[in-house]
Design a protein around this motif. Structure first.
Motif, PDB file in Angstrom:
ATOM      1  N   ARG A  71      -0.276   7.269 -12.865  1.00  0.00           N
ATOM      2  CA  ARG A  71      -0.144   7.127 -11.419  1.00  0.00           C
ATOM      3  C   ARG A  71      -0.940   5.924 -10.912  1.00  0.00           C
ATOM      4  O   ARG A  71      -0.471   5.178 -10.054  1.00  0.00           O
ATOM      5  CB  ARG A  71      -0.629   8.405 -10.729  1.00  0.00           C
ATOM      6  CG  ARG A  71       0.339   9.562 -10.857  1.00  0.00           C
ATOM      7  CD  ARG A  71      -0.239  10.827 -10.235  1.00  0.00           C
ATOM      8  NE  ARG A  71       0.717  11.921 -10.295  1.00  0.00           N
ATOM      9  CZ  ARG A  71       1.608  12.198  -9.366  1.00  0.00           C
ATOM     10  NH1 ARG A  71       1.684  11.449  -8.283  1.00  0.00           N
ATOM     11  NH2 ARG A  71       2.442  13.217  -9.502  1.00  0.00           N
ATOM     12  N   THR A  72      -2.139   5.748 -11.446  1.00  0.00           N
ATOM     13  CA  THR A  72      -2.967   4.628 -11.020  1.00  0.00           C
ATOM     14  C   THR A  72      -2.328   3.299 -11.404  1.00  0.00           C
ATOM     15  O   THR A  72      -2.294   2.349 -10.609  1.00  0.00           O
ATOM     16  CB  THR A  72      -4.372   4.739 -11.648  1.00  0.00           C
ATOM     17  OG1 THR A  72      -4.953   5.997 -11.276  1.00  0.00           O
ATOM     18  CG2 THR A  72      -5.262   3.611 -11.172  1.00  0.00           C
ATOM     19  N   GLY A 108       0.888   2.763 -11.921  1.00  0.00           N
ATOM     20  CA  GLY A 108       2.061   2.573 -11.082  1.00  0.00           C
ATOM     21  C   GLY A 108       1.704   2.121  -9.677  1.00  0.00           C
ATOM     22  O   GLY A 108       2.404   1.289  -9.087  1.00  0.00           O
ATOM     23  N   TYR A 109       0.607   2.636  -9.140  1.00  0.00           N
ATOM     24  CA  TYR A 109       0.221   2.310  -7.765  1.00  0.00           C
ATOM     25  C   TYR A 109      -0.311   0.887  -7.655  1.00  0.00           C
ATOM     26  O   TYR A 109       0.091   0.140  -6.755  1.00  0.00           O
ATOM     27  CB  TYR A 109      -0.834   3.302  -7.289  1.00  0.00           C
ATOM     28  CG  TYR A 109      -1.163   3.181  -5.821  1.00  0.00           C
ATOM     29  CD1 TYR A 109      -0.432   3.868  -4.869  1.00  0.00           C
ATOM     30  CD2 TYR A 109      -2.214   2.376  -5.376  1.00  0.00           C
ATOM     31  CE1 TYR A 109      -0.718   3.764  -3.509  1.00  0.00           C
ATOM     32  CE2 TYR A 109      -2.509   2.254  -4.029  1.00  0.00           C
ATOM     33  CZ  TYR A 109      -1.771   2.962  -3.099  1.00  0.00           C
ATOM     34  OH  TYR A 109      -2.058   2.849  -1.764  1.00  0.00           O
ATOM     35  N   MET A 117       4.046  -1.049  -8.496  1.00  0.00           N
ATOM     36  CA  MET A 117       4.656  -1.101  -7.170  1.00  0.00           C
ATOM     37  C   MET A 117       4.413  -2.410  -6.418  1.00  0.00           C
ATOM     38  O   MET A 117       5.307  -2.871  -5.703  1.00  0.00           O
ATOM     39  CB  MET A 117       4.194   0.088  -6.330  1.00  0.00           C
ATOM     40  CG  MET A 117       4.996   1.342  -6.573  1.00  0.00           C
ATOM     41  SD  MET A 117       6.788   1.102  -6.458  1.00  0.00           S
ATOM     42  CE  MET A 117       6.959   0.589  -4.741  1.00  0.00           C
ATOM     43  N   GLU A 170       8.933   9.071   3.745  1.00  0.00           N
ATOM     44  CA  GLU A 170       9.048   9.639   2.408  1.00  0.00           C
ATOM     45  C   GLU A 170      10.509   9.948   2.103  1.00  0.00           C
ATOM     46  O   GLU A 170      11.235  10.479   2.944  1.00  0.00           O
ATOM     47  CB  GLU A 170       8.202  10.903   2.298  1.00  0.00           C
ATOM     48  CG  GLU A 170       6.714  10.642   2.455  1.00  0.00           C
ATOM     49  CD  GLU A 170       5.907  11.922   2.380  1.00  0.00           C
ATOM     50  OE1 GLU A 170       6.513  12.973   2.060  1.00  0.00           O
ATOM     51  OE2 GLU A 170       4.701  11.887   2.645  1.00  0.00           O
ATOM     52  N   ARG A 186       5.284   0.605  -1.190  1.00  0.00           N
ATOM     53  CA  ARG A 186       4.342   1.547  -1.797  1.00  0.00           C
ATOM     54  C   ARG A 186       3.726   2.437  -0.727  1.00  0.00           C
ATOM     55  O   ARG A 186       3.462   1.976   0.389  1.00  0.00           O
ATOM     56  CB  ARG A 186       3.241   0.755  -2.515  1.00  0.00           C
ATOM     57  CG  ARG A 186       2.223   1.600  -3.249  1.00  0.00           C
ATOM     58  CD  ARG A 186       1.145   0.729  -3.862  1.00  0.00           C
ATOM     59  NE  ARG A 186       0.297   0.111  -2.841  1.00  0.00           N
ATOM     60  CZ  ARG A 186      -0.742  -0.674  -3.103  1.00  0.00           C
ATOM     61  NH1 ARG A 186      -1.042  -0.971  -4.346  1.00  0.00           N
ATOM     62  NH2 ARG A 186      -1.449  -1.185  -2.121  1.00  0.00           N
ATOM     63  N   THR A 187       3.526   3.699  -1.052  1.00  0.00           N
ATOM     64  CA  THR A 187       2.872   4.591  -0.115  1.00  0.00           C
ATOM     65  C   THR A 187       1.483   4.058   0.232  1.00  0.00           C
ATOM     66  O   THR A 187       0.798   3.474  -0.619  1.00  0.00           O
ATOM     67  CB  THR A 187       2.763   6.019  -0.682  1.00  0.00           C
ATOM     68  OG1 THR A 187       2.137   6.861   0.290  1.00  0.00           O
ATOM     69  CG2 THR A 187       1.960   6.043  -1.967  1.00  0.00           C
ATOM     70  N   PHE A 213      -3.480   6.428  -1.207  1.00  0.00           N
ATOM     71  CA  PHE A 213      -3.623   6.506  -2.662  1.00  0.00           C
ATOM     72  C   PHE A 213      -4.039   7.890  -3.139  1.00  0.00           C
ATOM     73  O   PHE A 213      -3.442   8.447  -4.063  1.00  0.00           O
ATOM     74  CB  PHE A 213      -4.637   5.468  -3.146  1.00  0.00           C
ATOM     75  CG  PHE A 213      -4.967   5.602  -4.607  1.00  0.00           C
ATOM     76  CD1 PHE A 213      -4.022   5.299  -5.588  1.00  0.00           C
ATOM     77  CD2 PHE A 213      -6.217   6.063  -5.023  1.00  0.00           C
ATOM     78  CE1 PHE A 213      -4.313   5.439  -6.935  1.00  0.00           C
ATOM     79  CE2 PHE A 213      -6.518   6.198  -6.366  1.00  0.00           C
ATOM     80  CZ  PHE A 213      -5.566   5.881  -7.314  1.00  0.00           C
ATOM     81  N   TYR A 266      -1.466  10.580  -3.102  1.00  0.00           N
ATOM     82  CA  TYR A 266      -0.481  10.292  -4.145  1.00  0.00           C
ATOM     83  C   TYR A 266      -1.037  10.645  -5.519  1.00  0.00           C
ATOM     84  O   TYR A 266      -0.341  11.237  -6.359  1.00  0.00           O
ATOM     85  CB  TYR A 266      -0.087   8.815  -4.095  1.00  0.00           C
ATOM     86  CG  TYR A 266       0.527   8.325  -5.389  1.00  0.00           C
ATOM     87  CD1 TYR A 266       1.769   8.775  -5.805  1.00  0.00           C
ATOM     88  CD2 TYR A 266      -0.161   7.421  -6.204  1.00  0.00           C
ATOM     89  CE1 TYR A 266       2.322   8.341  -6.994  1.00  0.00           C
ATOM     90  CE2 TYR A 266       0.384   6.983  -7.394  1.00  0.00           C
ATOM     91  CZ  TYR A 266       1.621   7.437  -7.785  1.00  0.00           C
ATOM     92  OH  TYR A 266       2.156   7.016  -8.969  1.00  0.00           O
ATOM     93  N   LEU A 322       5.241   8.107  -4.677  1.00  0.00           N
ATOM     94  CA  LEU A 322       4.769   6.722  -4.779  1.00  0.00           C
ATOM     95  C   LEU A 322       5.580   5.784  -3.887  1.00  0.00           C
ATOM     96  O   LEU A 322       5.026   4.881  -3.272  1.00  0.00           O
ATOM     97  CB  LEU A 322       4.865   6.260  -6.240  1.00  0.00           C
ATOM     98  CG  LEU A 322       4.560   4.793  -6.525  1.00  0.00           C
ATOM     99  CD1 LEU A 322       3.125   4.448  -6.131  1.00  0.00           C
ATOM    100  CD2 LEU A 322       4.790   4.469  -8.002  1.00  0.00           C
TER     101      LEU A 322
END
Length: 404
Positions: free
Chosen positions: A146-147, A149-150, A154, A331, A348-349, A352, A355, A362
């Motif tokens: 996730r980190t 990807g963020y 993204m 969303e 990107r959202t 953080f 998410y 995301l």
């Protein structure tokens, strides 16, 4: 989390060891087996060392020359060396007996390890290290991905993707769209000749004639079937005044909204939210590929174009919002549909930590333009059964990819 898992495993281990003495005996037997194997290896090494060392000493003291010299000399060095070797051989015999006893005990312990409890203990002893590795991977891999990807994936997608404009080249100056307030129970009055095709389970009291309709659009049978627009109730307005009431049969939190449009290039709507159609708007699709499709996992958009009305259903509430000149993010699972004249992108959202904890997705849809988007307040919870959840997630992903 890892400490809690380890403590839970340890408590379970203590309980099992206390409740099942055979399990405790199996653990002790395995530990004894390891000790016996180690002892046997040590005895074998000692036996070999004793034999080699004494034979070398005898050969060194009692060679051919030493034998000749020893005969006239007092005492006999060769006989002394031989006696020492004989003593070593006696010690070897004792060691061999110990090895034999250790071997017999080892075979007995190995047989015990083949029992059910012993087999479990043996499997645990052989696998606990890589099981711990997998447990650590399961715990820490999702937040790491996730980190990544963020912060890495993204930003690249946001900069590289090209926003889509589904109505480009087909916009009409006289197009209009009007959304009425959302209601839990939606009454509909049909003028003479106007036709309402609605899901039968949503149709409540009807003043007028009702007929059945197998599919909404025979030119798009798959889309109609997958959208739930089959087995419909077809209500036609007459001179005496025809009225129908629509409501959701199995969701007390659902709201219904009527959206009227005229000479419109296309209203994008996820078919699962469509409860009924008034008139005969054209059902069409648009395919879009690229980085945005990769980010949103959607390559097809289903549109209702022309003149007519849609009855749509959302959870919690149905709200139309016009982004205007400033981009509006939403969303994806809350977006029901949007006007095809909008410019649609992804971003990107902005939050953080929610998410990272799995509370928000995301990717957010991003809209720009003076036309409305339609969104629901909340999404409907899926099945609670894990197997049903897995199937639901799979088919939902396929449906999302194809625009449903």
């Amino acid at each position: 989390m890892f400490v809690a898992v380890l403590l839970s495993l340890f408590v379970a281990y203590l309980l099992v060891e206390t409740v099942l003495p055979s399990f405790r005996d199996a653990v002790a037997e395995r530990e004894r087996l390891e000790a016996v194997i180690e002892e046997q290896e040590s005895l074998n090494a000692t036996l070999v060392d004793l034999s080699k060392t004494e034979i070398k000493r005898r050969d060194h003291l009692c060679g051919f020359r030493a034998k000749v010299i020893a005969k006239p000399a007092p005492g006999n060095v060769c006989k002394d060396a031989q006696r020492a070797l004989d003593a070593v051989e006696e010690e070897q015999d004792r060691v061999k007996q110990k090895i034999a006893r250790a071997k017999a005990e080892k075979e007995k312990l190995k047989s015990a390890q083949k029992s059910g409890v012993g087999w479990v203990v043996d499997r645990w002893a052989n696998s606990w290290r890589w099981l711990c590795g997998i447990a650590l991977l399961v715990i820490f891999l999702p937040p790491v991905l996730r980190t990544v990807g963020y912060f890495l994936l993204m930003p690249v997608v946001t900069r590289a993707h090209k926003p889509i404009h589904l109505a480009a080249g087909s916009e009409r100056d006289n197009a209009s769209l009007r959304a009425r307030p959302a209601e839990r129970t939606l009454p509909i009055s049909l003028p003479p000749g106007e036709v309402l095709s609605a899901r039968s389970e949503h149709v409540r009291p009807v003043r007028g004639n009702v007929r059945s309709r197998l599919l909404y659009d025979w030119t798009s049978p798959f889309v109609s079937f997958a959208a739930g627009l089959y087995g419909l109730s077809r209500i036609t307005g007459d001179e005496d005044g025809t009225e129908a009431t629509l409501s959701t049969p199995d969701d007390p939190n659902a709201y219904l909204m009527r959206i009227d449009f005229r000479d419109h290039p296309g209203l994008v709507m996820r078919p699962r939210h469509v409860v009924g159609v008034i008139g005969a708007p054209e059902l069409s699709t648009r395919w879009r590929w690229g980085i945005q499709a990769f980010a949103t996992w959607q390559v097809r958009y289903i549109m209702f174009a022309g003149t007519g009305s849609l009855i749509v259903q959302g959870s919690g509430d149905v709200v139309p919002t016009s982004p205007g000149d400033r981009s509006t993010r939403m969303e994806q699972h809350l977006v029901m549909g949007f006007d095809s004249r909008l410019t649609v992108g992804v971003n990107r959202t902005e939050v953080f930590w929610p998410y990272l904890w799995g509370r928000t997705p995301l990717v957010d849809d991003e809209f720009i333009g003076p036309h409305p988007i339609f969104w629901q307040k909340s999404s409907v919870d899926g099945p609670s059964n894990p197997i049903a959840k897995a199937f639901d997630a799979f088919f939902s992903s396929i449906g999302k990819l194809l625009g449903f």
